[in-house]
Design a protein around this motif. Sequence first.
Motif, PDB file in Angstrom:
ATOM      1  N   TYR A 184      -3.162   0.267  -4.139  1.00  0.00           N
ATOM      2  CA  TYR A 184      -3.007  -1.136  -3.740  1.00  0.00           C
ATOM      3  C   TYR A 184      -2.280  -1.883  -4.855  1.00  0.00           C
ATOM      4  O   TYR A 184      -2.631  -1.747  -6.020  1.00  0.00           O
ATOM      5  N   LYS A 185      -1.298  -2.689  -4.462  1.00  0.00           N
ATOM      6  CA  LYS A 185      -0.576  -3.494  -5.446  1.00  0.00           C
ATOM      7  C   LYS A 185      -0.206  -4.819  -4.804  1.00  0.00           C
ATOM      8  O   LYS A 185       0.343  -4.837  -3.694  1.00  0.00           O
ATOM      9  N   ILE A 186      -0.481  -5.904  -5.481  1.00  0.00           N
ATOM     10  CA  ILE A 186      -0.117  -7.229  -4.970  1.00  0.00           C
ATOM     11  C   ILE A 186       1.287  -7.554  -5.435  1.00  0.00           C
ATOM     12  O   ILE A 186       1.592  -7.514  -6.628  1.00  0.00           O
ATOM     13  N   GLU A 187       2.153  -7.872  -4.472  1.00  0.00           N
ATOM     14  CA  GLU A 187       3.549  -8.223  -4.770  1.00  0.00           C
ATOM     15  C   GLU A 187       3.701  -9.737  -4.687  1.00  0.00           C
ATOM     16  O   GLU A 187       3.321 -10.351  -3.697  1.00  0.00           O
ATOM     17  N   ASN A 188       4.242 -10.332  -5.727  1.00  0.00           N
ATOM     18  CA  ASN A 188       4.483 -11.780  -5.717  1.00  0.00           C
ATOM     19  C   ASN A 188       5.934 -12.077  -5.464  1.00  0.00           C
ATOM     20  O   ASN A 188       6.831 -11.586  -5.928  1.00  0.00           O
ATOM     21  N   LEU A 194       0.848  -1.180   0.000  1.00  0.00           N
ATOM     22  CA  LEU A 194       0.000   0.000   0.000  1.00  0.00           C
ATOM     23  C   LEU A 194       0.887   1.235   0.000  1.00  0.00           C
ATOM     24  O   LEU A 194       1.745   1.377   0.862  1.00  0.00           O
ATOM     25  N   THR A 195       0.694   2.120  -0.975  1.00  0.00           N
ATOM     26  CA  THR A 195       1.457   3.357  -1.031  1.00  0.00           C
ATOM     27  C   THR A 195       0.496   4.541  -1.003  1.00  0.00           C
ATOM     28  O   THR A 195      -0.549   4.519  -1.639  1.00  0.00           O
ATOM     29  N   SER A 196       0.876   5.558  -0.274  1.00  0.00           N
ATOM     30  CA  SER A 196       0.055   6.749  -0.139  1.00  0.00           C
ATOM     31  C   SER A 196       0.107   7.572  -1.422  1.00  0.00           C
ATOM     32  O   SER A 196       1.161   7.722  -2.033  1.00  0.00           O
ATOM     33  N   LYS A 197      -1.044   8.129  -1.813  1.00  0.00           N
ATOM     34  CA  LYS A 197      -1.080   8.972  -3.006  1.00  0.00           C
ATOM     35  C   LYS A 197      -0.573  10.375  -2.718  1.00  0.00           C
ATOM     36  O   LYS A 197      -0.094  11.057  -3.608  1.00  0.00           O
ATOM     37  N   LYS A 198      -0.661  10.810  -1.469  1.00  0.00           N
ATOM     38  CA  LYS A 198      -0.291  12.181  -1.124  1.00  0.00           C
ATOM     39  C   LYS A 198       1.154  12.305  -0.648  1.00  0.00           C
ATOM     40  O   LYS A 198       1.864  13.199  -1.038  1.00  0.00           O
ATOM     41  N   GLY A 199       1.565  11.444   0.252  1.00  0.00           N
ATOM     42  CA  GLY A 199       2.885  11.583   0.847  1.00  0.00           C
ATOM     43  C   GLY A 199       3.778  10.410   0.533  1.00  0.00           C
ATOM     44  O   GLY A 199       3.623   9.723  -0.466  1.00  0.00           O
ATOM     45  N   SER A 200       4.698  10.174   1.427  1.00  0.00           N
ATOM     46  CA  SER A 200       5.661   9.088   1.234  1.00  0.00           C
ATOM     47  C   SER A 200       5.315   7.875   2.100  1.00  0.00           C
ATOM     48  O   SER A 200       6.161   7.036   2.352  1.00  0.00           O
ATOM     49  N   GLY A 201       4.081   7.784   2.557  1.00  0.00           N
ATOM     50  CA  GLY A 201       3.691   6.664   3.417  1.00  0.00           C
ATOM     51  C   GLY A 201       3.548   5.375   2.634  1.00  0.00           C
ATOM     52  O   GLY A 201       3.139   5.358   1.477  1.00  0.00           O
TER      53      GLY A 201
END
Length: 150
Positions: free
Chosen positions: A146-150, A26-33
């Motif tokens: 959201y991104k699924i990492e394999n 999960l990566t934040s769209k606004k910041g670096s979270g």
Amino acid sequence: MKRFTTVLFLFFFISFCYAQQRGIYLTSKKGSGHTYLVENRRIKVKMHNNQKIAGNFKIIDTATIVIKGTEIKIDSILKIRKASTFSTVLSPISIGSGGLLTMAGVGILTSGGYLASIGIIPIVYGSVFIIVPLVGKKHKRDKWNYKIEN
């Protein structure tokens, strides 16, 4: 013997290098979270049809996860939230005790007398016990990728 132990060490080292965990990134769209949810972690998901499912998730492919036998496309998720079993058990207890504290504080406050001002203390603590479990960090689709990492 020395050559054998060196080869054995290299074999184990290489196998650990390729043993990456799968999960949802999960990566934040606004910041670096950013947050990484490891596979088989207990999560709570809210989908487009307002259905909520909580449980351990497994990854099928780069676009689908499974929770309790229900296949969920990553695009149909509105919110993802960590849901540990500890918080699942502790939340109702905290909300109940917070409600009791708040009611006791209101009772003391309305009783009048010179100790009525002490009734504010249980009201404050009771409201904290109610608010904290309900506010937990929810990763909403409009603020997180959201991104699924394999």
